[in-house]
Design a protein around this motif. Structure first.
Motif, short mmCIF file in Angstrom:
data_model
loop_
_atom_site.label_atom_id
_atom_site.label_comp_id
_atom_site.label_asym_id
_atom_site.label_seq_id
_atom_site.Cartn_x
_atom_site.Cartn_y
_atom_site.Cartn_z
N UNK A 18 7.69 -6.18 -7.98
CA UNK A 18 7.20 -4.68 -6.83
C UNK A 18 5.52 -4.26 -7.73
N UNK A 19 5.07 -3.79 -7.02
CA UNK A 19 4.06 -3.40 -8.01
C UNK A 19 3.31 -2.46 -7.14
N UNK A 20 2.64 -1.17 -7.88
CA UNK A 20 2.00 -0.08 -7.22
C UNK A 20 1.41 -0.23 -6.07
N UNK A 21 1.01 0.51 -5.08
CA UNK A 21 -0.42 0.29 -3.73
C UNK A 21 -1.64 -0.05 -4.65
N UNK A 22 -1.92 1.31 -5.43
CA UNK A 22 -3.31 1.28 -6.89
C UNK A 22 -3.43 0.06 -7.05
N UNK A 71 10.95 -8.56 -9.69
CA UNK A 71 10.61 -8.23 -10.64
C UNK A 71 9.92 -6.79 -10.46
N UNK A 72 10.62 -6.39 -11.28
CA UNK A 72 9.53 -4.62 -11.14
C UNK A 72 9.15 -5.11 -12.70
N UNK A 73 8.14 -4.18 -12.10
CA UNK A 73 7.02 -4.13 -13.83
C UNK A 73 6.51 -5.38 -14.01
N UNK A 74 6.60 -6.30 -12.92
CA UNK A 74 5.32 -7.22 -13.80
C UNK A 74 4.09 -7.29 -13.52
N UNK A 97 3.99 -10.30 -3.78
CA UNK A 97 3.37 -9.61 -4.80
C UNK A 97 4.14 -8.47 -3.11
N UNK A 98 4.88 -6.99 -3.84
CA UNK A 98 5.16 -6.21 -3.23
C UNK A 98 4.86 -4.87 -3.51
N UNK A 114 -2.85 -3.31 -6.59
CA UNK A 114 -3.03 -4.09 -5.06
C UNK A 114 -4.59 -3.90 -5.49
N UNK A 115 -4.71 -2.27 -5.58
CA UNK A 115 -6.32 -2.13 -4.97
C UNK A 115 -7.34 -2.31 -5.74
N UNK A 116 -6.60 -2.57 -7.14
CA UNK A 116 -8.11 -2.54 -8.21
C UNK A 116 -7.33 -3.70 -9.31
N UNK A 117 -7.55 -5.34 -8.81
CA UNK A 117 -6.59 -6.22 -9.07
C UNK A 117 -7.67 -6.42 -10.48
N UNK A 118 -7.97 -6.63 -10.86
CA UNK A 118 -9.16 -7.19 -11.81
C UNK A 118 -8.62 -6.41 -12.40
N UNK A 119 -8.42 -4.76 -13.14
CA UNK A 119 -7.52 -4.07 -13.62
C UNK A 119 -6.17 -4.10 -14.24
N UNK A 120 -5.85 -3.54 -13.02
CA UNK A 120 -4.10 -3.53 -12.64
C UNK A 120 -3.60 -4.80 -13.01
N UNK A 121 -4.21 -6.17 -12.73
CA UNK A 121 -3.24 -6.62 -12.78
C UNK A 121 -3.37 -8.66 -13.71
N UNK A 122 -3.99 -7.94 -14.77
CA UNK A 122 -5.34 -8.94 -15.55
C UNK A 122 -4.02 -9.62 -15.93
N UNK A 123 -3.13 -8.71 -16.55
CA UNK A 123 -1.76 -9.95 -17.43
C UNK A 123 -1.91 -10.92 -16.75
#
Ligand code: G4F
Length: 339
Positions: free
Chosen positions: A41-45, A16-19, A66-67, A47-56
């Motif tokens: 597929x996720x942007x490198x940023x 999935x892109x845009x996961x 995740x890649x 992975x560096x900021x999971x609390x915010x960017x992976x919250x969903x």
């Protein structure tokens, strides 16, 4: 023998892109529940900021693979497709905020068109049996010549976002016709949920209602209140994506509720549910109008109903209430207990 279909299902790998987005998170849940191995597929940023960017992704995060890759880099997309060897690929990632596409046409066109092209080219070379889903959009209809819009309605996009989606749609169709890829497009009308980004009008309204109830804000600035959209629930729309890839033949499908409401009606419903009159709080802001507006979108999902057996379940009022309730909880109040 009886266990074979289950076993076959659980061995499938999805990419999935845009996961990390609204749709990606619902789709990730759906595929995990169906026994898929889910890669994103996720942007490198991110992975560096999971609390915010992976919250969903919340509870499903430990079950995902995740890649880090960029839709702007063919090399990185090629590497991920090579590593994952997916059976199904759902291409949801895009610069998806229509308003922003007027501020930066160049990056919208580059990311959205190249990203789709890179992915299709990598799949063709490395995983030609993979089934591909392209996230088309009702924005492709734009200044539509008829309502409701269906798969035969002519495209007349009104933004570089809409143009990029028309290009992605044609790329997908071309890879299907020229190279035999099992590539389908969903022409999805607006779909919302408590996971919607705050920049989109529905979430802006429901979060605004919650902030006003909590005393954190006294007004909500909005643009064109007369635009009409066909709003459904995102959780249901990802089911249609999956169903498209389970068909023996690839094809294109409109996914919509068939009902449309104005932004004003959405605001009225959300404020009324909270016991407020939207006219007291909503302030028109000319800066929020778009240079070219799409005035009315209403979809005819008859083909998706007939072929996929897909249908929407959540009605307009129910959607509004779910979103208001969630945003109220997020600011620590229950709608029925307004301070
Ligand atoms: O919520 P919106 O920003 O969504 P829009 O432009 O319809 O696009 C969404 O749905 C598409 C599917 O049809 C997707 F392809 C796309 O990626 C995205 O998810 O705006 C809805 C309407 C527009 O007519 C806009 O002019 O609301 C109007 N509006 C009025 N005031 C506003 C505002 N939109 C936003 N974002 N913010 C406002 O303050």
């Amino acid at each position: 023998m009886g266990l074979l279909p289950l076993f076959q299902m659980s061995s499938k790998r999805a990419l999935i892109t845009g996961i990390t987005g609204q749709d990606g998170s619902y789709l990730g849940e759906l595929l995990l529940n169906r026994g898929y191995e889910v890669h994103g597929i996720v942007r490198r940023v991110a992975l560096e900021d999971p609390d915010h960017r992976l919250s969903r992704l919340g509870g499903i995060l430990p079950r995902l693979k995740l890649h880090a890759a960029s839709l702007e880099s063919f090399a990185s997309i090629h590497r991920v497709v090579h590593e994952v060897q997916p059976d199904e690929c759902y291409h949801l990632a895009a610069q998806s905020f229509v308003s922003y596409s007027f501020d930066d046409e160049f990056s919208t066109l580059n990311i959205n068109i190249d990203g789709t092209h890179f992915l299709l080219a990598a799949l063709r070379a490395l995983a030609p049996e993979c089934r591909f889903y392209f996230a088309g959009s009702s924005e492709m209809f734009g200044l539509a010549e008829e309502a409701p819009q269906n798969e035969r309605t002519r495209f007349h996009p009104r933004s570089s976002y809409g143009i990029s989606k028309v290009a992605g749609f044609h790329l997908t169709q071309n890879y299907r016709e020229a190279y035999g890829l099992h590539a389908s497009s969903g022409i999805l009308f607006n779909h919302e949920s408590p996971r919607r980004g705050f920049e989109f009008v529905t979430r802006k309204i429901t979060a605004g209602v919650a902030r006003i109830l909590a005393g954190k804000s006294s007004e909500l600035r909005l643009g064109n209140l007369d635009a009409q959209r066909d709003w459904g629930h995102a959780r249901e729309y990802v089911v249609a994506m999956w169903q498209m890839l389970q068909q023996s033949e690839p094809d294109d499908y409109v996914v919509a509720t068939g009902e449309c409401h104005s932004v004003r009606e959405f605001a009225d419903a959300a404020f009324s549910y909270a016991g407020l009159d939207y006219r007291r709080y909503v302030k028109p802001d000319p800066d929020l109008f778009r240079p070219a507006e799409v005035n009315l979108l209403r979809g005819d999902a008859g083909k998706a109903r007939r072929v996929l057996g897909w249908t929407h379940r959540t009605g307009f009022e129910e959607l509004v209430r779910e979103m208001v309730d969630a945003d109220c909880r997020a600011v620590g109040i229950e709608r029925g207990k307004i301070p």
